[in-house]
Design a protein around this motif. Structure first.
Motif, PDB file in Angstrom:
ATOM      1  N   ARG A   3       0.927  -1.200  -0.120  1.00  0.00           N
ATOM      2  CA  ARG A   3      -0.116  -0.094   0.036  1.00  0.00           C
ATOM      3  C   ARG A   3       0.848   1.437  -0.148  1.00  0.00           C
ATOM      4  NH1 ARG A   3      -3.089  -2.814   3.667  1.00  0.00           N
ATOM      5  NH2 ARG A   3      -1.977  -1.769   5.503  1.00  0.00           N
ATOM      6  N   GLN A   4       1.865   1.287   0.644  1.00  0.00           N
ATOM      7  CA  GLN A   4       2.938   2.395   0.758  1.00  0.00           C
ATOM      8  C   GLN A   4       3.557   2.697  -0.659  1.00  0.00           C
ATOM      9  OE1 GLN A   4       3.132   4.489   3.434  1.00  0.00           O
ATOM     10  NE2 GLN A   4       4.746   5.613   2.842  1.00  0.00           N
ATOM     11  N   VAL A   5       4.154   1.559  -1.092  1.00  0.00           N
ATOM     12  CA  VAL A   5       4.635   1.810  -2.395  1.00  0.00           C
ATOM     13  C   VAL A   5       3.701   2.066  -3.476  1.00  0.00           C
ATOM     14  CG1 VAL A   5       5.718   0.538  -4.443  1.00  0.00           C
ATOM     15  CG2 VAL A   5       6.496   0.069  -2.101  1.00  0.00           C
ATOM     16  N   LYS A   6       2.367   1.791  -3.555  1.00  0.00           N
ATOM     17  CA  LYS A   6       1.331   2.241  -4.340  1.00  0.00           C
ATOM     18  C   LYS A   6       0.969   3.644  -4.242  1.00  0.00           C
ATOM     19  CE  LYS A   6      -3.315   0.937  -5.971  1.00  0.00           C
ATOM     20  NZ  LYS A   6      -4.434  -0.016  -5.729  1.00  0.00           N
ATOM     21  N   HIS A   7       1.011   3.960  -2.936  1.00  0.00           N
ATOM     22  CA  HIS A   7       0.866   5.301  -2.649  1.00  0.00           C
ATOM     23  C   HIS A   7       1.967   6.484  -3.287  1.00  0.00           C
ATOM     24  CE1 HIS A   7      -0.101   9.144  -0.215  1.00  0.00           C
ATOM     25  NE2 HIS A   7       1.197   9.133   0.064  1.00  0.00           N
ATOM     26  N   PHE A   8       3.109   5.900  -2.999  1.00  0.00           N
ATOM     27  CA  PHE A   8       4.275   6.489  -3.668  1.00  0.00           C
ATOM     28  C   PHE A   8       4.045   6.781  -5.084  1.00  0.00           C
ATOM     29  CE2 PHE A   8       6.819   5.520   0.173  1.00  0.00           C
ATOM     30  CZ  PHE A   8       6.669   6.607   0.872  1.00  0.00           C
ATOM     31  N   ARG A  12       0.828  12.987  -7.409  1.00  0.00           N
ATOM     32  CA  ARG A  12       0.959  13.873  -8.305  1.00  0.00           C
ATOM     33  C   ARG A  12       2.474  14.138  -8.463  1.00  0.00           C
ATOM     34  NH1 ARG A  12      -2.573  16.860 -11.043  1.00  0.00           N
ATOM     35  NH2 ARG A  12      -4.092  16.050  -9.409  1.00  0.00           N
ATOM     36  N   ASP A  13       3.308  14.102  -7.597  1.00  0.00           N
ATOM     37  CA  ASP A  13       4.604  14.598  -7.550  1.00  0.00           C
ATOM     38  C   ASP A  13       5.476  13.157  -8.355  1.00  0.00           C
ATOM     39  OD1 ASP A  13       7.318  14.803  -7.353  1.00  0.00           O
ATOM     40  OD2 ASP A  13       7.344  15.340  -5.585  1.00  0.00           O
ATOM     41  N   ARG A  14       5.846  13.055  -9.470  1.00  0.00           N
ATOM     42  CA  ARG A  14       6.237  11.909 -10.196  1.00  0.00           C
ATOM     43  C   ARG A  14       7.801  11.520  -9.696  1.00  0.00           C
ATOM     44  NH1 ARG A  14       3.567  14.771 -14.019  1.00  0.00           N
ATOM     45  NH2 ARG A  14       1.468  13.688 -14.580  1.00  0.00           N
ATOM     46  N   ARG A  15       8.436  11.936  -8.795  1.00  0.00           N
ATOM     47  CA  ARG A  15       9.738  11.537  -8.619  1.00  0.00           C
ATOM     48  C   ARG A  15       9.995   9.943  -8.065  1.00  0.00           C
ATOM     49  NH1 ARG A  15      11.097  14.653  -2.842  1.00  0.00           N
ATOM     50  NH2 ARG A  15       9.567  16.099  -4.036  1.00  0.00           N
ATOM     51  N   PHE A  16       8.659   9.324  -7.707  1.00  0.00           N
ATOM     52  CA  PHE A  16       8.777   8.009  -7.218  1.00  0.00           C
ATOM     53  C   PHE A  16       8.854   7.073  -8.722  1.00  0.00           C
ATOM     54  CE2 PHE A  16       8.297   9.578  -3.057  1.00  0.00           C
ATOM     55  CZ  PHE A  16       9.032   8.986  -2.518  1.00  0.00           C
ATOM     56  N   GLN A  17       7.533   7.518  -9.542  1.00  0.00           N
ATOM     57  CA  GLN A  17       7.401   7.072 -10.827  1.00  0.00           C
ATOM     58  C   GLN A  17       8.917   6.938 -11.653  1.00  0.00           C
ATOM     59  OE1 GLN A  17       4.104   8.914 -12.638  1.00  0.00           O
ATOM     60  NE2 GLN A  17       2.760   8.693 -10.642  1.00  0.00           N
ATOM     61  N   GLU A  18       9.466   8.340 -11.712  1.00  0.00           N
ATOM     62  CA  GLU A  18      10.584   8.494 -12.737  1.00  0.00           C
ATOM     63  C   GLU A  18      11.833   7.870 -12.268  1.00  0.00           C
ATOM     64  OE1 GLU A  18      10.013  12.193 -14.289  1.00  0.00           O
ATOM     65  OE2 GLU A  18       8.233  11.715 -15.306  1.00  0.00           O
ATOM     66  N   HIS A  19      11.946   7.589 -10.852  1.00  0.00           N
ATOM     67  CA  HIS A  19      13.219   7.193 -10.121  1.00  0.00           C
ATOM     68  C   HIS A  19      13.513   5.820 -10.939  1.00  0.00           C
ATOM     69  CE1 HIS A  19      15.993   6.042  -7.128  1.00  0.00           C
ATOM     70  NE2 HIS A  19      16.047   7.064  -6.576  1.00  0.00           N
ATOM     71  N   PRO A  20      14.883   5.880 -11.422  1.00  0.00           N
ATOM     72  CA  PRO A  20      15.474   4.872 -12.183  1.00  0.00           C
ATOM     73  C   PRO A  20      15.724   3.366 -11.328  1.00  0.00           C
ATOM     74  CG  PRO A  20      17.298   6.221 -11.584  1.00  0.00           C
ATOM     75  CD  PRO A  20      16.106   6.945 -11.206  1.00  0.00           C
TER      76      PRO A  20
END
Length: 200
Positions: A3-8, A12-20
């Protein structure tokens, strides 16, 4: 943790989505935890007591020695009774991970389930391969935050392969969201199945 990972990944801030490496590291941790919680050991009933006695009598040093040699690709020749016991356990004890998503055992279990359905329901009379092409679909750009009108798309706004491929590679979360939306729409529209839990 899921749940925590899904929340990250949904921020709206995409820093986790785009982290390599964030997605890979998080998946690795979740997968390892799932294996630790759900993996089971299987032995033949006839040899259960022998295996139980061997496990109780095996020392950690012998297990570590075998693991070290195996990791180096060496041909393992037991040096003492403890190491012979470890090798015997490796032959007799099987690890079951059918409940761990993505594992080889899980895939085998799903294949067996498909075979069982074909035996009880018959062979499928209709077969289709769905291929959501995320590298060409403008919905991916929209989900990534581009200011485009998907319903009234101009010809020059149709995605080109290379920029779209780079977008998908940079932000795989967007590709996963697109796949989820696409498959929900396919199942609901063409197959006529819309479960109550369907939030799309």
């Amino acid at each position: 943790m899921k749940r925590q990972v899904k929340h990250f990944l949904n921020l709206r801030d995409r820093r986790f989505q785009e982290h390599p490496t964030f997605s890979f590291t998080a998946f690795n941790l979740i997968q390892r935890r799932s294996i630790l919680l759900q993996a089971k050991l299987k032995v033949d009933k006839a040899s259960f007591q022998t295996v139980a006695d061997d496990i109780a009598a095996t020392s950690w040093d012998a297990i570590q020695a075998i693991c070290d040699r195996a990791s180096k690709g060496e041909h393992i020749v037991p040096q003492n009774d403890d190491e012979r016991r470890v090798l015997r356990l490796m032959r007799q004890v099987k690890v079951l991970t059918s409940k761990v998503p993505g594992s080889a055992a899980s895939k085998a279990s799903m294949r067996n389930e498909i075979r069982g359905l074909m035996m009880t329901k018959g062979m499928p009379s209709w077969y289709v391969t769905v291929n959501p092409a995320d590298t060409f679909n403008p919905i991916v750009q929209f989900l990534a935050g581009s200011d485009i009108d998907v319903d009234n798309l101009l010809p020059d706004q149709v995605p080109q392969y290379m920029p779209q491929a780079m977008l998908v590679a940079k932000n795989p979360v967007v590709a996963a969201r697109f796949f989820n939306i696409y498959m929900h729409a396919f199942i609901k529209t063409l197959l006529g199945y819309a479960p109550k839990s369907d939030s799309q």
